[in-house]
Design an enzyme around this catalytic site. Structure first.
Site, short mmCIF file in Angstrom:
data_model
loop_
_atom_site.label_atom_id
_atom_site.label_comp_id
_atom_site.label_asym_id
_atom_site.label_seq_id
_atom_site.Cartn_x
_atom_site.Cartn_y
_atom_site.Cartn_z
N LYS A 76 98.20 -94.34 -22.07
CA LYS A 76 98.91 -94.67 -23.30
C LYS A 76 100.19 -95.46 -22.99
O LYS A 76 100.93 -95.10 -22.06
CB LYS A 76 99.25 -93.40 -24.08
N SER A 80 99.49 -92.12 -32.98
CA SER A 80 99.89 -93.26 -32.20
C SER A 80 99.04 -93.48 -30.95
O SER A 80 99.12 -94.53 -30.31
CB SER A 80 101.36 -93.11 -31.79
N SER A 124 99.85 -87.37 -33.24
CA SER A 124 99.40 -88.58 -32.56
C SER A 124 98.29 -88.40 -31.53
O SER A 124 97.75 -89.38 -31.02
CB SER A 124 100.58 -89.27 -31.88
#
Length: 477
Positions: free
Chosen positions: A81, A156, A180
């Site tokens: 990520k 996210s 997220s």
């Protein structure tokens, strides 16, 4: 070989590399080939370093040839990520202000994955500053859903979720403040696990006492989540809020590759309410699918009732803590570049800057009451089950839904309220695939347990997953 490896679990791929059935280089080539094949449509992977990845894969194969001991993820390729620092590889947080930032050190979660043997290959897309549950930014553009490229992959950790669903990799790291990890899991038919605070410790230079945001993992199976937790969790000397248990608490036989016994939740006590007794507006198809999971839990032997904790303090706790954390993380950038940050982030920062001492004190008192209520509920329940996302994956061209079933939403967080409320409790939570809409869009169910009961939570989720098999359905790309 590439097609054969697409849907291997991380455990299976690691076992095949360890047994020398395939090489780390072959696994990497399959991974990169899949990125080449699907990423032009999905835009999930936004940074790559193929050359360095092949150097790492060849080093892994050389170590295997020499008979050296190695970690449980030896040679497994993985993107990360784009909010987790990767030494020598840019980490942008999806912000134009950080588009060329290359950190010198790894975040703790990345360092532990590398120590376990991961071959780092690149980074996955995020919303700007990881704010909001739709993955788009001015640096890289929008990530879309593998099940329908006109729809959002959420966020996210949306890039991670899309990569997993599309067969790029079987598992990956992410983070979760207001959902997220869980929200993109629901939108992409994968598993997303938010652990208890201190399970993967917060370390300097970040705030080691932070608690609202948590690093964690997404995967196509609960078993793979447990594997990654076994290597990435555990105490850290520089992290005062670390939990004392080692990562090995997640290394249990039922999560392994051996033939499993039939799933059984006998004796497990579950409070069940998809909409938290009317607190949450939910789209009808989502409510129906999540509602049907009660029969699954009951069929596995669990005692299911309609009890829920009183979460009336959770909105205040989440709103104030998030605003303060945004000031702490991004307040300096806002003061220097107020016109180069997206509106929703500016809104959250300004909220934090405007808080009074009395408002902060009130939120701390609310958190204490919420803690007591969580203790009360879990005194006679092992889990709370509710919806993960209140809506189906929405149009990728909008920033966020503005209404649900005719109920107007006030801000970009309101459609994520089923997730934000749980974040405020400090409880570990997981989203597991629960079914599909008539149009073929994924829906997840959220399972929550008491703080510290991460392993027990994964056991419940694993039983549900084994009984339903929804995780085995992949998109046609």
């Amino acid at each position: 070989m590439s097609e054969e490896l697409l849907w291997c679990s991380t455990r299976e791929l690691a076992a095949r590399i360890a047994a020398k059935e395939i090489s780390a280089r072959e696994a990497l080539q399959a991974h990169l080939d899949r990125i080449d094949a699907v990423n032009p449509v999905l835009n999930a992977v936004v940074t790559r370093d193929d050359e360095a990845a092949f150097v790492r894969a060849e080093a892994a194969d050389a170590a295997s040839a020499r008979g050296e001991s190695f970690g449980p993820l030896h040679g497994v390729p993985m993107t990360h990520k784009d909010t987790h620092d990767t030494a020598g590889m840019r980490t942008t947080w999806g912000s134009p202000l950080m588009a060329d930032r290359v950190p010198e050190t790894d975040s703790l979660i990345i360092a532990r994955l590398k120590q376990a043997g991961i071959t780092t290959t690149g980074k996955t897309n995020v919303p700007e500053f990881a704010a909001g549950s739709h993955t788009f930014n001015e640096v890289f553009g929008t990530t879309v859903n593998p099940f329908d490229p006109t729809k959002s992959a959420s966020g996210s950790s949306g890039g991670v979720g899309a990569a997993l669903a599309a067969g790029i990799q079987a598992s990956g790291d992410g983070s979760d403040m207001g959902g997220s990890l869980r929200s993109p899991a629901s939108f992409n038919n994968v598993v997303g696990f938010r652990p208890s605070n201190g399970r993967i410790p917060h370390t300097p230079p970040a705030d080691p006492y932070a608690w609202l945001a948590q690093s964690g993992f997404m995967a196509r199976t609960v078993s793979d989540v447990a594997l990654l937790m076994s290597v990435a969790s555990g105490p850290e000397p520089s992290a005062p809020a670390s939990l004392p248990e080692p990562g090995s608490v997640f290394d249990l036989p039922e999560f392994g590759l051996e033939k499993q016994v039939s799933p059984d939740l006998s004796g497990v006590r579950i409070g069940f309410s998809p909409d938290l007794d009317g607190l949450l507006p939910i789209e009808d198809e989502v409510a129906s699918i999540v509602g049907s999971t009660a029969e699954v839990f009951s069929g596995l032997g669990a005692r299911v009732d309609g009890a829920i904790p009183d979460l009336s303090d959770a909105d205040e706790v989440f709103g104030v803590r998030r605003a303060l954390d945004f000031v702490g993380s991004w307040g300096g950038l806002y003061e220097a570049h107020p016109d180069r940050i997206k509106d929703s982030v500016v809104w959250n920062i300004r909220m934090g800057l405007g808080l009074t001492g009395a408002e902060v004190a009130s939120a701390e008192a609310a958190r204490a009451r919420l803690h007591s209520e969580v203790d009360r509920f879990f005194a006679d329940h092992d889990a709370l089950v509710l919806t993960t996302c209140q809506v189906l994956p929405f149009d990728a061209g909008i920033e966020y839904p503005t209404e649900i079933n005719g109920v107007r939403l006030e801000n970009y967080l309101d459609w994520m309220r089923a997730l934000c409320l749980i974040s405020a409790t400090g409880c570990p939570a997981i989203s597991v695939p629960a079914g599909f809409s008539d149009s073929g869009l994924p829906v997840g169910v959220q399972i929550v347990s008491r703080p510290g009961a991460d392993v027990e939570l994964l056991r419940i989720a694993h039983a549900f997953e084994s009984a339903t098999g929804h995780h085995g359905r992949h998109p046609r790309l």
